[in-house]
Scaffold this active site. Structure first.
Site, short mmCIF file in Angstrom:
data_model
loop_
_atom_site.label_atom_id
_atom_site.label_comp_id
_atom_site.label_asym_id
_atom_site.label_seq_id
_atom_site.Cartn_x
_atom_site.Cartn_y
_atom_site.Cartn_z
N GLU A 1 8.39 7.05 -7.09
CA GLU A 1 7.47 6.87 -5.95
C GLU A 1 6.68 8.13 -5.65
OE1 GLU A 1 9.09 3.90 -2.50
OE2 GLU A 1 10.29 5.67 -2.85
N ASN A 5 -5.08 -6.37 10.59
CA ASN A 5 -3.98 -6.11 9.66
C ASN A 5 -3.41 -7.46 9.26
OD1 ASN A 5 -1.56 -5.32 8.43
ND2 ASN A 5 -0.50 -5.07 10.37
N GLY A 6 -3.32 -7.73 7.95
CA GLY A 6 -2.79 -9.01 7.49
C GLY A 6 -3.70 -9.58 6.42
N TRP A 10 -4.84 -0.29 4.08
CA TRP A 10 -4.19 -0.42 2.77
C TRP A 10 -4.81 -1.66 2.15
CZ3 TRP A 10 -0.97 -3.95 0.17
CH2 TRP A 10 -0.29 -3.43 -0.95
N GLU A 62 18.28 3.83 -6.62
CA GLU A 62 17.53 4.45 -5.53
C GLU A 62 17.02 5.84 -5.94
OE1 GLU A 62 16.13 3.72 -2.94
OE2 GLU A 62 16.01 5.51 -1.68
N ARG A 107 0.85 3.68 7.31
CA ARG A 107 0.67 2.25 7.04
C ARG A 107 -0.44 1.99 6.02
NH1 ARG A 107 3.23 -0.94 10.82
NH2 ARG A 107 1.93 -2.70 10.25
N LYS A 135 4.17 2.19 3.74
CA LYS A 135 5.54 2.11 4.24
C LYS A 135 5.92 0.71 4.67
CE LYS A 135 9.00 4.57 6.61
NZ LYS A 135 9.70 4.82 5.35
N CYS A 150 -1.83 -1.83 6.78
CA CYS A 150 -2.91 -1.33 7.62
C CYS A 150 -2.34 -1.01 9.01
CB CYS A 150 -4.07 -2.31 7.81
SG CYS A 150 -4.76 -2.88 6.26
N HIS A 154 23.31 0.00 -24.56
CA HIS A 154 22.77 -1.31 -24.91
C HIS A 154 21.25 -1.32 -24.94
CE1 HIS A 154 26.75 -3.02 -24.92
NE2 HIS A 154 26.97 -2.60 -23.69
N LYS A 208 13.08 6.83 -5.88
CA LYS A 208 12.52 7.97 -5.12
C LYS A 208 11.66 8.82 -6.04
CE LYS A 208 12.95 6.79 -2.19
NZ LYS A 208 13.19 5.83 -1.22
C1 G6P Z 1 7.87 -0.61 1.01
C2 G6P Z 1 8.22 0.82 1.23
C3 G6P Z 1 9.65 1.08 0.76
C4 G6P Z 1 10.60 0.13 1.45
C5 G6P Z 1 10.19 -1.33 1.24
C6 G6P Z 1 11.00 -2.26 2.13
O1 G6P Z 1 7.77 -0.89 -0.35
O2 G6P Z 1 7.32 1.67 0.54
O3 G6P Z 1 10.01 2.42 1.09
O4 G6P Z 1 11.89 0.32 0.93
O5 G6P Z 1 8.82 -1.49 1.62
O6 G6P Z 1 10.69 -1.99 3.48
P1 G6P Z 1 11.59 -2.40 4.69
O7 G6P Z 1 10.83 -1.94 5.90
O8 G6P Z 1 11.74 -3.89 4.65
O9 G6P Z 1 12.90 -1.72 4.56
#
Ligand code: G6P
Length: 609
Positions: free
Chosen positions: A492, A98-99, A72, A485, A27, A604, A2, A508, A489
């Site tokens: 996501e 937020n929290g 969120w 990664e 956020r 994020k 949030c 395997h 991506k």
């Molecule tokens: C969330 C984001 C990811 C990020 C992860 C860790 O899941 O959507 O993109 O990699 O948090 O975030 P940080 O700020 O700790 O790198």
């Protein structure tokens, strides 16, 4: 998660708060809302499920104090009723939060005389404030908030207004909150990006702080005190160096593509002034007690998501360059571990935001065990920086797209410098070997630029193969974290099923899933045992799968369906290959019209465990 924003000053608050919400939408975007203190008393509250653009901003030119929230969801579905701000029974007090308030059920049970209108944990706060305000012993809104936060368990950043005055009180514990100092105005927000177009003078609040923002822009901060009450404290004022337009799209359709294209300049900033190639030395401003590095037995890396994959990349570099055993843990699974010596262990938290609750939890467990801790983060003033012994900033600039891109590259670059610094100080890395790694590092921004310049090739691959049923990403050695990664991506932002794994594992199990409709994307570069990986790719091609390879400039594999060239930068070639994979994910998602910067269900900065 949030995002919260508050403004009090001499201008109309509604457009400023709304702009802040737009800036904070990364956020969370389940709902948005605003509360304004009307000129002459009373509150105007508007809130709506969905993105900030769904919200109709109240027409209140005379209201010069307001708070806003972009959500969120954690407790309660993303409905209008659950949107913040939340108010008390008399609509006199409005709160954004937020929290997570963990004891909200118990508090709600105590407030049985109050009328609740949402399913949220947050709504207990305005009702607790209402109860506190009814007590004559509580002189004002700040005193009421201090009393209320004493009752809260969990994590919070809260902003509160009441109908009586142009004034905001705010408090934090476990969730970020930063004050902005304007001319005759004050701001408070989850992140400086909320108000960076208006001021760059900021004060970062600490856990336990309560801030009181008044109409003339004065801000007082109080630290949690003993029974006698809180104490005024001076948290200082810092100037944010980067410009507001660094956080805007600058002509790109999506932040993600802009941020992918910013990687050369982000990497230059990451490296700038930190490497001395002639001497084979690195200066990262991270220091260790005498003798610590000589005795170091293990580096434990803790991180989530993309940062975890950057950590996996780095673990191999720590072993190769610093000569230390390195392990990587998913932060939410981390425990210091039996049989380790805390005074011979370095725990490195990798976190773009510096606010990820899982990573903060891991660092707290490491601190409790007595280990030395370092944070590698992008965010000045973030919570993690206050919890660790030392911080190395990755200096990638603001990243707004939910899918992390440039920060992955800058994290790996920063961690590789840390590996060289530790290796040199331990005597495990010869000057000539350090020089060679640092030369490659210096070549990295240019190599990434070459990949970006060839974007058309990967765009064409995305359009030809992007409608696959599933996608498999494979690599070996340093290619494994990049395969993971690359898959992350794609899933996501495109919502396609994608999996990354060590190429040797194809046979395997996953090979059973391979068909002509499951493209395989492979890292075939230096640092990634390319020819062995190619054998595994061929096994998939034999079962009909199309193959796209990121291939070192020096090599050629005629049998690949698409070959994406990677310039020669030694150890960093898989990192450059990752840029092709970022662009592949971007174009597949874009071809399918996905909301790239705001993928469904994600945020994020994940400040809940
Ligand atoms: C969330 C984001 C990811 C990020 C992860 C860790 O899941 O959507 O993109 O990699 O948090 O975030 P940080 O700020 O700790 O790198």
């Amino acid at each position: 998660m949030c995002g919260i924003i508050g403004y009090v000053g001499d201008e109309a608050a509604a457009p400023i708060v709304y702009q802040g919400l737009e800036n904070l939408e990364y956020r969370g975007y389940d709902s948005a809302g605003i509360a304004l203190v009307n000129d002459g008393g009373g509150l105007t509250v508007a809130k709506r499920s969905g993105e900030v653009s769904n919200l109709t901003v109240p027409d209140a030119p005379d209201a010069t104090c307001g708070i806003g929230h972009t959500r969120w969801s954690t407790h309660g579905p993303p409905t209008d009723a659950n949107a913040h701000p939340h108010t008390d029974c008399t609509d006199s007090i409005a709160v954004v939060h937020n929290g997570i308030i963990e004891n909200h059920e118990e508090l709600r049970a105590e407030l049985d005389a109050h009328e609740f209108t949402s399913d949220t944990d947050t709504e207990v706060v305005p009702h607790l404030l209402e109860a506190a305000r009814a007590d004559e012993a509580v002189p004002d809104l700040r005193a009421a908030l201090e009393r209320v936060i004493d009752r809260l368990e969990g994590s919070y950043a809260v902003c509160v207004v009441d109908r009586e005055a142009d004034r905001i009180v705010a408090a934090r514990d476990g969730s970020p909150l930063v004050i902005g100092h304007g001319e005759d105005a004050a701001f408070v927000a989850s992140d400086v990006t909320a108000f960076l177009d208006r001021t760059r003078e900021v004060t970062y609040l600490e856990d336990g702080d309560v801030a009181d923002l008044s109409a003339d822009g004065d801000v007082e901060v109080f630290a949690a005190g003993d029974a006698a009450g809180s104490e005024p404290v001076d948290r200082g004022v810092e100037t944010v160096e980067w410009e507001a337009d660094a956080a805007e799209k600058a002509g790109y359709e999506h932040y993600m593509r802009k941020e992918i294209h910013e990687q050369p300049s982000a990497l230059r900033q990451t490296i700038s002034g930190r490497i001395d190639i002639d001497r084979g030395r690195v200066d990262l401003d991270v220091s260790f007690p005498p003798g610590f590095l000589a005795d170091l037995e293990e580096i434990q890396i803790v991180a989530c998501g993309t940062s975890n994959y950057a950590g996996r990349y780095a673990a191999r570099l720590f072993e190769d360059l610093a000569g230390v055993r390195a392990t990587v843990e998913i932060a939410s699974e981390y425990d210091f571990g039996a049989g380790r010596s805390p005074d011979r262990t370095l725990v490195v938290a990798v976190t773009q935001s510096g606010e990820t609750a899982d990573t903060l939890g891991a660092i707290r467990r490491a601190n409790a065990a007595g280990a030395r801790t370092v944070a590698v983060t992008n965010t000045l003033g973030s919570t993690v920086t206050r919890e660790v012994d030392d911080t190395a900033f990755i200096r990638a600039g603001p990243e707004i797209g939910v899918a992390a891109t440039k920060t992955f590259a800058s994290q790996v670059a920063t961690l590789s410098m840390l590996a060289v610094a530790i290796g040199r100080e331990r005597g495990a890395l010869a000057a000539a070997d350090a020089r060679s790694v640092l030369e490659d590092l210096r070549g990295l921004p240019g190599a990434v630029q070459q990949v970006l310049d060839a974007e058309d090739r990967v765009r064409a691959a995305a359009s030809e193969y992007g409608d696959g049923e599933a996608f498999f990403f494979v690599g070996r050695d340093l290619g494994v974290p990049v395969a993971l990664e690359g898959a992350l991506k794609l899933k996501e932002i495109s919502y396609d099923h994608a999996e990354g794994f060590a190429a040797g594992e194809l046979k395997h199990g996953p090979l059973a899933l391979v068909t002509a409709d499951t493209p395989v994307l492979a890292v075939l570069t230096a640092g990634g045992r390319a020819s062995e990986t190619m054998n595994n790719v061929t096994e998939a091609q034999t079962r009909g799968a199309p193959a796209i390879g990121c291939v070192s400039a020096a090599d050629e594999y005629d049998t690949l369906d698409v070959s994406l060239p990677v310039p020669d930068v030694g150890t960093f070639e898989p990192l450059v290959a990752n840029v092709h994979l970022q662009l592949f994910a971007y174009h597949v998602a874009n071809d399918n019209g996905r909301p790239i910067d705001k993928p469904r269900n994600l945020a994020k900065s994940v400040t809940v465990e």
